[in-house]
Design an enzyme around this catalytic site. Structure first.
Site, PDB file in Angstrom:
ATOM      1  N   ILE A 236       6.966  55.843  95.181  1.00 59.75           N
ATOM      2  CA  ILE A 236       7.996  54.854  95.472  1.00 59.75           C
ATOM      3  C   ILE A 236       7.731  54.413  96.911  1.00 59.75           C
ATOM      4  O   ILE A 236       7.529  55.247  97.793  1.00 59.75           O
ATOM      5  CB  ILE A 236       9.418  55.438  95.294  1.00 59.75           C
ATOM      6  N   SER A 237       7.682  53.117  97.148  1.00 57.67           N
ATOM      7  CA  SER A 237       7.278  52.602  98.455  1.00 57.67           C
ATOM      8  C   SER A 237       8.294  52.929  99.550  1.00 57.67           C
ATOM      9  O   SER A 237       9.476  53.156  99.292  1.00 57.67           O
ATOM     10  CB  SER A 237       7.082  51.081  98.399  1.00 57.67           C
ATOM     11  N   GLN A 238       7.795  52.949 100.764  1.00 59.26           N
ATOM     12  CA  GLN A 238       8.633  53.117 101.950  1.00 59.26           C
ATOM     13  C   GLN A 238       9.764  52.094 101.930  1.00 59.26           C
ATOM     14  O   GLN A 238       9.536  50.909 101.659  1.00 59.26           O
ATOM     15  CB  GLN A 238       7.765  52.921 103.189  1.00 59.26           C
ATOM     16  N   PRO A 239      11.003  52.495 102.202  1.00 59.82           N
ATOM     17  CA  PRO A 239      12.126  51.547 102.188  1.00 59.82           C
ATOM     18  C   PRO A 239      11.901  50.306 103.048  1.00 59.82           C
ATOM     19  O   PRO A 239      12.250  49.196 102.643  1.00 59.82           O
ATOM     20  CB  PRO A 239      13.298  52.384 102.703  1.00 59.82           C
TER      21      PRO A 239
ATOM     22  N   ARG B 267      18.809  54.785  96.106  1.00 55.80           N
ATOM     23  CA  ARG B 267      17.378  55.115  96.020  1.00 55.80           C
ATOM     24  C   ARG B 267      17.123  56.484  95.393  1.00 55.80           C
ATOM     25  O   ARG B 267      16.106  56.681  94.713  1.00 55.80           O
ATOM     26  CB  ARG B 267      16.751  55.034  97.410  1.00 55.80           C
TER      27      ARG B 267
END
Length: 228
Positions: free
Chosen positions: A66-69, A40
């Protein structure tokens, strides 16, 4: 404990916390493995890489994140990706979501409306060796009809309702995952399933917060369309 292990534990904790809402016991092992395999930190600008394995969204510039994992993992799992699938992503952004999907399906097509992010995504995907992802510059509302129909469609920006072109480009038996709601307010992550007869079933999964879908389309504000 390394950063990746900590992130995976955070994702697992979020799965347990949201179980009453999602109805999901756990992520598919293939999805967990794909999340583990994608570095990431390589999908973030140098200045924000210290937050790469934090379980939350991180800015990537141009008003995008970038979206939350956990959300990446959840949306990926909801698609139920299979090795022979062709998947469309709306909103390439950092291309992290596309990279995760590339390990699970035959081909990923991704559309990004911001020119600089689209350029960066193509360079990053090439540099990291993700050969089964095709990224283009375009308005995601209209999908990518040249490669339709798709086994799955994933949308990483919120719209007030599901764009009709995306429904049309989804295969019978396919799944579409999309956040629905107004910009910067309460939104619902929805799973749309297309039946063999062309009808649709929609299910709310979870409350979420995404940046809005932008572009020259029916959902755009009048000023973005050149109107009064």
């Amino acid at each position: 404990m390394n950063d990746m292990t900590r992130m995976m534990l955070d994702i697992d904790a979020e799965m347990k916390l949201t179980r009453p809402y999602t109805g999901m016991e756990a992520l598919a092992p293939r999805v967990i493995q794909a999340i583990r395999q994608v570095p990431r930190d390589q999908f973030l600008p140098e200045e924000t890489r210290a937050y790469a394995f934090y379980d939350g969204p991180v800015p990537i510039g141009f008003g995008q994140t970038i979206s939350q994992p956990f959300i990446v993992a959840l949306m990926t799992d909801l698609l139920q990706p299979e090795p022979e699938h062709s998947v469309l992503e709306i909103g390439t952004g950092s291309c992290y979501q596309a990279a995760v999907l590339s390990l699970l399906v035959r081909q990923v097509y991704s559309v990004e409306i911001i020119p600089e992010l689209a350029r960066q995504a193509r360079e990053r995907l090439d540099g990291l060796g993700y050969r089964n992802v095709s990224a283009c510059l375009g308005d995601g509302y209209y999908g990518w009809p040249e490669h339709a129909p798709y086994d799955g469609i994933i949308v990483t920006a919120a719209a007030p309702e599901v764009p009709e072109p995306l429904l049309e480009q989804l295969k019978p038996g396919g799944r579409l995952v999309i956040p629905i709601g107004p910009p910067y307010q309460y939104q619902e992550l929805r799973l749309i399933e297309k039946a063999e007869d062309g009808s649709y079933a929609s299910r709310k999964i979870l409350g979420v917060a995404f940046v809005p879908l932008t572009g020259q389309h029916p959902f755009a504000k009048p000023e973005t369309l050149g109107g009064p």
